[in-house]
Design an enzyme around this catalytic site. Structure first.
Site, PDB file in Angstrom:
ATOM      1  N   TRP A  41      -6.566  -0.037   9.720  1.00  0.00           N
ATOM      2  CA  TRP A  41      -6.338   0.001   8.277  1.00  0.00           C
ATOM      3  C   TRP A  41      -5.746  -1.328   7.816  1.00  0.00           C
ATOM      4  CZ3 TRP A  41      -8.633   2.295   4.674  1.00  0.00           C
ATOM      5  CH2 TRP A  41      -8.081   2.438   3.404  1.00  0.00           C
TER       6      TRP A  41
ATOM      7  N   GLU B  71     -12.395   3.769   3.127  1.00  0.00           N
ATOM      8  CA  GLU B  71     -12.283   4.731   4.230  1.00  0.00           C
ATOM      9  C   GLU B  71     -13.518   4.667   5.124  1.00  0.00           C
ATOM     10  OE1 GLU B  71      -9.891   6.764   5.296  1.00  0.00           O
ATOM     11  OE2 GLU B  71      -8.470   6.341   3.696  1.00  0.00           O
TER      12      GLU B  71
ATOM     13  N   TYR C 273       0.835  -1.201   0.000  1.00  0.00           N
ATOM     14  CA  TYR C 273       0.000   0.000   0.000  1.00  0.00           C
ATOM     15  C   TYR C 273       0.878   1.263   0.000  1.00  0.00           C
ATOM     16  CZ  TYR C 273      -3.388   3.497   1.459  1.00  0.00           C
ATOM     17  OH  TYR C 273      -4.157   4.615   1.526  1.00  0.00           O
TER      18      TYR C 273
END
Length: 116
Positions: free
Chosen positions: A56, A48, A26
């Site tokens: 996350w 999100e 990422y």
């Protein structure tokens, strides 16, 4: 102390981008890069929203299952979801890779697409 660390591959990364392969991928391939494609932007918006209250790392690990659940993040396909598809999202088993969310969250993401 610096916030940059050098990985085993010799690349400098933010400290948070080092611990796992999902964070490294990422960090190296997405974080900080502009998104202009509608589908990718919708994906970021959905992820999100799902992340709220979760880590996350969890979202990144479950991303493929989330992608499947949200029709490969096709905004038009999600906007066309009917009651059956929305109920299917809410009834997914605990072993499913999609994180559980409040019953009211899925229609909001569908409405986000309609309002766009």
């Amino acid at each position: 102390m610096t916030d940059l660390v050098t990985g085993e591959d010799g690349k400098a990364r933010c400290r948070w981008g080092r611990p796992t392969s999902c964070f490294r991928d990422y960090h190296d391939g997405e974080w900080g890069w502009p998104v202009t494609d509608e589908r990718r932007l919708y994906e970021k918006l959905c992820l999100e929203c799902l992340q709220s209250g979760l880590s996350w790392a969890l979202i990144l690990r479950k991303r493929d299952g989330i992608r499947d659940a949200f029709a490969d993040f096709s905004p038009d396909a999600v906007a066309a979801f009917g009651r059956k598809e929305l109920e299917g999202l809410l009834k997914r088993p605990a072993s499913d890779p999609q994180p559980a969310q409040a019953r009211s969250d899925h229609p909001k993401r569908q409405g986000n697409r309609r309002d766009a």
